[in-house]
Design a protein around this motif. Structure first.
Motif, short mmCIF file in Angstrom:
data_model
loop_
_atom_site.label_atom_id
_atom_site.label_comp_id
_atom_site.label_asym_id
_atom_site.label_seq_id
_atom_site.Cartn_x
_atom_site.Cartn_y
_atom_site.Cartn_z
N CYS A 4 5.54 -9.88 -7.91
CA CYS A 4 5.82 -8.66 -7.16
C CYS A 4 6.74 -7.78 -8.01
CB CYS A 4 6.49 -9.02 -5.83
SG CYS A 4 7.01 -7.59 -4.86
N LEU A 15 -3.15 -12.47 6.63
CA LEU A 15 -2.45 -11.34 7.21
C LEU A 15 -2.96 -11.12 8.64
CD1 LEU A 15 -2.60 -8.89 4.17
CD2 LEU A 15 -0.92 -10.68 4.66
N ARG A 37 1.18 -12.23 -0.11
CA ARG A 37 2.47 -11.83 0.45
C ARG A 37 3.56 -12.26 -0.52
NH1 ARG A 37 3.24 -10.49 5.47
NH2 ARG A 37 1.57 -11.79 6.29
N CYS A 38 4.53 -11.36 -0.75
CA CYS A 38 5.65 -11.65 -1.63
C CYS A 38 6.61 -12.59 -0.91
CB CYS A 38 6.37 -10.36 -2.03
SG CYS A 38 7.84 -10.67 -3.04
N ASP A 39 6.99 -13.66 -1.59
CA ASP A 39 7.90 -14.63 -0.99
C ASP A 39 9.35 -14.12 -0.96
OD1 ASP A 39 8.57 -14.86 -3.68
OD2 ASP A 39 7.97 -16.96 -3.84
N ARG A 40 9.61 -13.00 -1.61
CA ARG A 40 10.97 -12.47 -1.65
C ARG A 40 11.16 -11.28 -0.72
NH1 ARG A 40 14.26 -10.64 -7.04
NH2 ARG A 40 16.20 -10.14 -5.97
N CYS A 41 10.27 -10.28 -0.83
CA CYS A 41 10.47 -9.04 -0.05
C CYS A 41 9.53 -8.90 1.14
CB CYS A 41 10.35 -7.81 -0.95
SG CYS A 41 8.69 -7.50 -1.58
N GLY A 42 8.49 -9.74 1.21
CA GLY A 42 7.56 -9.67 2.33
C GLY A 42 6.42 -8.69 2.15
N TYR A 43 6.38 -7.96 1.01
CA TYR A 43 5.27 -7.05 0.74
C TYR A 43 3.96 -7.81 0.91
CZ TYR A 43 1.81 -4.55 -2.07
OH TYR A 43 0.67 -3.94 -2.51
N ALA A 44 2.97 -7.16 1.53
CA ALA A 44 1.68 -7.81 1.75
C ALA A 44 0.55 -6.86 1.43
CB ALA A 44 1.57 -8.27 3.20
#
Length: 167
Positions: A4, A15, A37-44
Motif C-alpha cells: 500500500c 469486501l 485490503r491494506c492491513d495498516r490503513c484499511g484501504y480496500a
C-alpha cells in the motif's frame, strides 16, 4: 502481496460493500466482492477480475432496464465501446453534438438511437466473450425499442456476489 502507498500490505479480502460509483459514473455498490485490503490503513479495492466482472454486470443492468437510457448510462455504454462521442455518432449516423446532448441530458435519446446504442454495446460484450446471446435476449435486453421515458434519477445499482468464493 502488494504494498500500500501508506506502508501496509494489501492482502486478499472479501469486501462486504464497495462503492463502485467512481468507476461507473453513477451510483453503484458492489456487495460481497473479492478484493484487497491494506492491513495498516484499511484501504480496500476490488481485484482486477472483480472490476472487469462488475463492468460487465453494470452494462447488462443498463441494457436490461425497461426505460430509455439516461445520459449517464449512454456515456457508460459509449465508454464500454471505447469510442469518442464523434466516433459513436458516426457509427450511429448522427452528429457528435447529439451524443453530447444525450450524455449531458440536455436532450433525450430517441427510441431508435437508444436501441442502436444498446445493440452496439450488446454485440461488443458478445465479441469480447463477456456474455452470450441468451444473457441478452433471455431477460429482454434487446426485445423492444424503449418508449418509456428515463427515470428522473438513476437508482443505485447493487451488484452482488461477483465471482464465486474459493472453497
Amino acid at each position: 502481496m502488494h504494498g500500500c502507498q501508506r506502508g501496509g500490505r494489501l492482502r486478499e479480502a472479501r469486501l462486504d460493500r464497495f462503492d463502485f460509483s467512481a468507476y461507473a459514473g453513477f451510483p453503484v455498490t458492489l456487495a460481497d466482492v473479492p478484493g484487497l485490503r491494506c492491513d495498516r490503513c484499511g484501504y480496500a479495492t476490488p481485484t482486477g477480475k472483480a472490476i472487469s466482472a462488475a463492468t460487465v454486470q453494470v452494462a447488462l443492468r443498463i441494457l436490461k432496464q425497461p426505460a430509455r437510457l439516461r445520459g449517464v448510462h449512454a456515456r457508460y455504454l459509449r465508454k464500454l465501446l471505447e469510442v469518442s462521442q464523434g466516433d459513436l455518432a458516426a457509427r450511429m449516423g448522427t452528429h457528435r453534438t447529439t451524443v453530447n446532448r444525450w450524455e449531458n441530458e440536455t436532450a433525450p435519446i430517441s427510441k431508435e438511437n437508444d436501441f442502436i446504442l444498446r445493440t452496439l454495446a450488446a454485440f461488443h460484450l458478445m465479441e469480447e466473450g463477456s456474455v452470450g446471446l441468451a444473457d441478452l435476449l433471455g431477460d429482454g435486453a434487446l426485445a423492444a425499442v424503449r418508449s418509456r421515458a428515463p427515470a428522473k434519477r438513476p437508482p443505485r445499482l447493487v451488484i452482488e456476489r461477483l465471482l464465486a468464493r474459493r472453497g
